[in-house]
Motif scaffolding. Structure first.
Motif, PDB file in Angstrom:
ATOM      1  N   THR A 194       0.853  -1.185   0.000  1.00 18.51           N
ATOM      2  CA  THR A 194       0.000   0.000   0.000  1.00 18.51           C
ATOM      3  C   THR A 194       0.895   1.242   0.000  1.00 18.51           C
ATOM      4  O   THR A 194       2.110   1.117  -0.132  1.00 18.51           O
ATOM      5  CB  THR A 194      -0.967  -0.022   1.213  1.00 18.51           C
ATOM      6  OG1 THR A 194      -1.903   1.044   1.054  1.00 18.51           O
ATOM      7  CG2 THR A 194      -0.237   0.127   2.539  1.00 18.51           C
ATOM      8  N   GLY A 195       0.285   2.403   0.105  1.00 16.98           N
ATOM      9  CA  GLY A 195       1.072   3.643   0.110  1.00 16.98           C
ATOM     10  C   GLY A 195       1.809   3.831  -1.211  1.00 16.98           C
ATOM     11  O   GLY A 195       1.529   3.163  -2.205  1.00 16.98           O
ATOM     12  N   ASP A 196       2.773   4.739  -1.200  1.00 16.34           N
ATOM     13  CA  ASP A 196       3.524   5.056  -2.420  1.00 16.34           C
ATOM     14  C   ASP A 196       4.135   3.819  -3.066  1.00 16.34           C
ATOM     15  O   ASP A 196       4.059   3.630  -4.276  1.00 16.34           O
ATOM     16  CB  ASP A 196       4.680   6.018  -2.094  1.00 16.34           C
ATOM     17  CG  ASP A 196       4.168   7.397  -1.744  1.00 16.34           C
ATOM     18  OD1 ASP A 196       2.939   7.546  -1.622  1.00 16.34           O
ATOM     19  OD2 ASP A 196       5.005   8.304  -1.596  1.00 16.34           O
TER      20      ASP A 196
ATOM     21  N   SER B  36      -3.946  -4.569   0.292  1.00 20.87           N
ATOM     22  CA  SER B  36      -3.298  -4.061   1.504  1.00 20.87           C
ATOM     23  C   SER B  36      -3.219  -5.177   2.542  1.00 20.87           C
ATOM     24  O   SER B  36      -4.249  -5.716   2.941  1.00 20.87           O
ATOM     25  CB  SER B  36      -4.101  -2.898   2.078  1.00 20.87           C
ATOM     26  OG  SER B  36      -3.645  -2.627   3.384  1.00 20.87           O
TER      27      SER B  36
ATOM     28  N   GLU C  45      -6.618  -1.832   5.824  1.00 22.16           N
ATOM     29  CA  GLU C  45      -6.858  -0.458   5.379  1.00 22.16           C
ATOM     30  C   GLU C  45      -5.736  -0.013   4.431  1.00 22.16           C
ATOM     31  O   GLU C  45      -4.568  -0.151   4.763  1.00 22.16           O
ATOM     32  CB  GLU C  45      -6.876   0.494   6.579  1.00 22.16           C
ATOM     33  CG  GLU C  45      -8.065   0.326   7.501  1.00 22.16           C
ATOM     34  CD  GLU C  45      -9.353   0.793   6.844  1.00 22.16           C
ATOM     35  OE1 GLU C  45      -9.317   1.845   6.179  1.00 22.16           O
ATOM     36  OE2 GLU C  45     -10.369   0.101   6.985  1.00 22.16           O
ATOM     37  N   HIS C  46      -6.086   0.556   3.288  1.00 21.26           N
ATOM     38  CA  HIS C  46      -5.062   1.129   2.415  1.00 21.26           C
ATOM     39  C   HIS C  46      -4.609   2.490   2.950  1.00 21.26           C
ATOM     40  O   HIS C  46      -5.419   3.246   3.489  1.00 21.26           O
ATOM     41  CB  HIS C  46      -5.609   1.304   0.994  1.00 21.26           C
ATOM     42  CG  HIS C  46      -5.387   0.104   0.138  1.00 21.26           C
ATOM     43  ND1 HIS C  46      -4.148  -0.312  -0.267  1.00 21.26           N
ATOM     44  CD2 HIS C  46      -6.261  -0.796  -0.373  1.00 21.26           C
ATOM     45  CE1 HIS C  46      -4.262  -1.399  -0.994  1.00 21.26           C
ATOM     46  NE2 HIS C  46      -5.529  -1.731  -1.073  1.00 21.26           N
ATOM     47  N   GLU C  47      -3.336   2.776   2.798  1.00 22.09           N
ATOM     48  CA  GLU C  47      -2.829   4.087   3.204  1.00 22.09           C
ATOM     49  C   GLU C  47      -2.593   4.895   1.940  1.00 22.09           C
ATOM     50  O   GLU C  47      -1.455   5.018   1.473  1.00 22.09           O
ATOM     51  CB  GLU C  47      -1.510   3.922   3.964  1.00 22.09           C
ATOM     52  CG  GLU C  47      -1.633   3.139   5.258  1.00 22.09           C
ATOM     53  CD  GLU C  47      -0.303   2.512   5.665  1.00 22.09           C
ATOM     54  OE1 GLU C  47       0.746   2.891   5.119  1.00 22.09           O
ATOM     55  OE2 GLU C  47      -0.335   1.620   6.518  1.00 22.09           O
ATOM     56  N   LEU C  48      -3.645   5.371   1.340  1.00 19.36           N
ATOM     57  CA  LEU C  48      -3.503   6.118   0.091  1.00 19.36           C
ATOM     58  C   LEU C  48      -3.811   7.587   0.340  1.00 19.36           C
ATOM     59  O   LEU C  48      -4.773   7.917   1.029  1.00 19.36           O
ATOM     60  CB  LEU C  48      -4.466   5.568  -0.965  1.00 19.36           C
ATOM     61  CG  LEU C  48      -4.369   4.067  -1.239  1.00 19.36           C
ATOM     62  CD1 LEU C  48      -5.367   3.662  -2.310  1.00 19.36           C
ATOM     63  CD2 LEU C  48      -2.969   3.682  -1.654  1.00 19.36           C
ATOM     64  N   THR C  49      -3.015   8.462  -0.223  1.00 22.16           N
ATOM     65  CA  THR C  49      -3.268   9.897  -0.073  1.00 22.16           C
ATOM     66  C   THR C  49      -3.868  10.413  -1.373  1.00 22.16           C
ATOM     67  O   THR C  49      -3.838   9.748  -2.407  1.00 22.16           O
ATOM     68  CB  THR C  49      -1.963  10.667   0.189  1.00 22.16           C
ATOM     69  OG1 THR C  49      -1.145  10.548  -0.982  1.00 22.16           O
ATOM     70  CG2 THR C  49      -1.225  10.119   1.387  1.00 22.16           C
ATOM     71  N   GLN C  50      -4.374  11.624  -1.305  1.00 17.70           N
ATOM     72  CA  GLN C  50      -4.968  12.223  -2.502  1.00 17.70           C
ATOM     73  C   GLN C  50      -3.933  12.285  -3.624  1.00 17.70           C
ATOM     74  O   GLN C  50      -4.236  12.048  -4.788  1.00 17.70           O
ATOM     75  CB  GLN C  50      -5.463  13.630  -2.152  1.00 17.70           C
ATOM     76  CG  GLN C  50      -6.418  14.231  -3.162  1.00 17.70           C
ATOM     77  CD  GLN C  50      -7.699  13.400  -3.310  1.00 17.70           C
ATOM     78  OE1 GLN C  50      -8.105  12.719  -2.390  1.00 17.70           O
ATOM     79  NE2 GLN C  50      -8.295  13.442  -4.491  1.00 17.70           N
TER      80      GLN C  50
END
Ligand SMILES: Cc1cc2nc3c(=O)[nH]c(=O)nc-3n(C[C@H](O)[C@H](O)[C@H](O)COP(=O)(O)OP(=O)(O)OC[C@H]3O[C@@H](n4cnc5c(N)ncnc54)[C@H](O)[C@@H]3O)c2cc1C
Length: 191
Positions: free
Chosen positions: A155-157, A177, A181-186
């Motif tokens: 997940t994340g970058d 993930s 929970e996915h850790e995705l930002t806008q």
């Protein structure tokens, strides 16, 4: 302290440490490689991106060849895990888990990295790696999954970037993930 003082001790006998040993031995230096024997390369079922091996080569075969090449030029290969390094004047003293001592004027550390394994039973993991169903390196292996269904665990970058990279090879990519929970930002979602 031992009587023999090597010019260089290489810690780690994977591709990096062994390649260094070949160069050092060919510089006519006294070199010893101490290796715990857990090279990630040993788990490569068949590498197809290694120049010079058009039909591919297994990691074990590659390691065997590189070891033989290092020994051919005089490098000493020793099995063992280095647990301590101390410096006494101009000499490094290394101790292995088995209690052996090695002395050298220089130390080259080539201990590699560890895979962050997904949570799954070890036997299942090893079987999946051996059958090329579970892979660790998009750079090495993306070509191999062309047009197949692929899941990226992450997940994340990092996870998103790997999934986006793999989209150049297949349309069917799922990002999973491991922590639910996915850790995705806008920013990531706009990529
Ligand atoms: C499943 C899989 C497939 C891969 N496929 C490819 C591919 O097709 N093509 C490609 O180019 N790359 C591939 N790779 C990556 C490749 O395996 C690594 O890039 C390569 O092994 C790195 O070499 P290294 O010598 O830096 O580290 P490693 O190969 O990990 O070697 C490090 C060595 O240091 C030893 N060591 C660690 N600590 C100590 C200590 N304290 N004392 C003594 N020894 C120690 C370890 O036991 C190990 O033997 C793959 C990796 C995996 C996991």
């Amino acid at each position: 302290m031992t009587d023999v003082v090597y010019d260089c001790v290489v810690i780690g006998g994977g591709p990096a440490g062994l390649t260094a040993a070949i160069y050092l031995a060919r510089y006519r230096l006294d070199v010893i490689v101490i290796d715990k024997g857990e090279s990630r390369a040993a788990t490569i079922p068949l590498s197809r991106n290694h120049a010079g091996f058009p039909v591919g080569i297994s990691g074990l075969d590659l390691l065997c060849r590189v070891r033989a090449q290092a020994e051919k030029y005089g490098a000493t290969l020793r099995q063992g895990g280095v647990v301590t390094i101390e410096k006494d004047g101009n000499v490094f003293s290394l101790r292995t888990a088995a209690g052996e001592n090695v002395a050298a004027r220089t130390v080259l550390i080539a201990t590699g990295v560890f895979n962050r394994r997904p949570a799954m039973p070890e036997a299942m993991h090893d079987d999946a790696v051996a059958r090329s169903l579970l892979r660790y390196c998009p750079i090495c292996d993306a070509y191999e999954i062309t047009d197949q269904r692929v899941a990226v665990i992450g997940t994340g970058d990092r996870g998103v970037n790997e999934a986006v990279f793999l989209r150049s090879f297949t349309e069917d990519v799922t990002l999973i993930s491991p922590a639910l929970e996915h850790e995705l930002t806008q920013n990531i979602l706009l990529v």
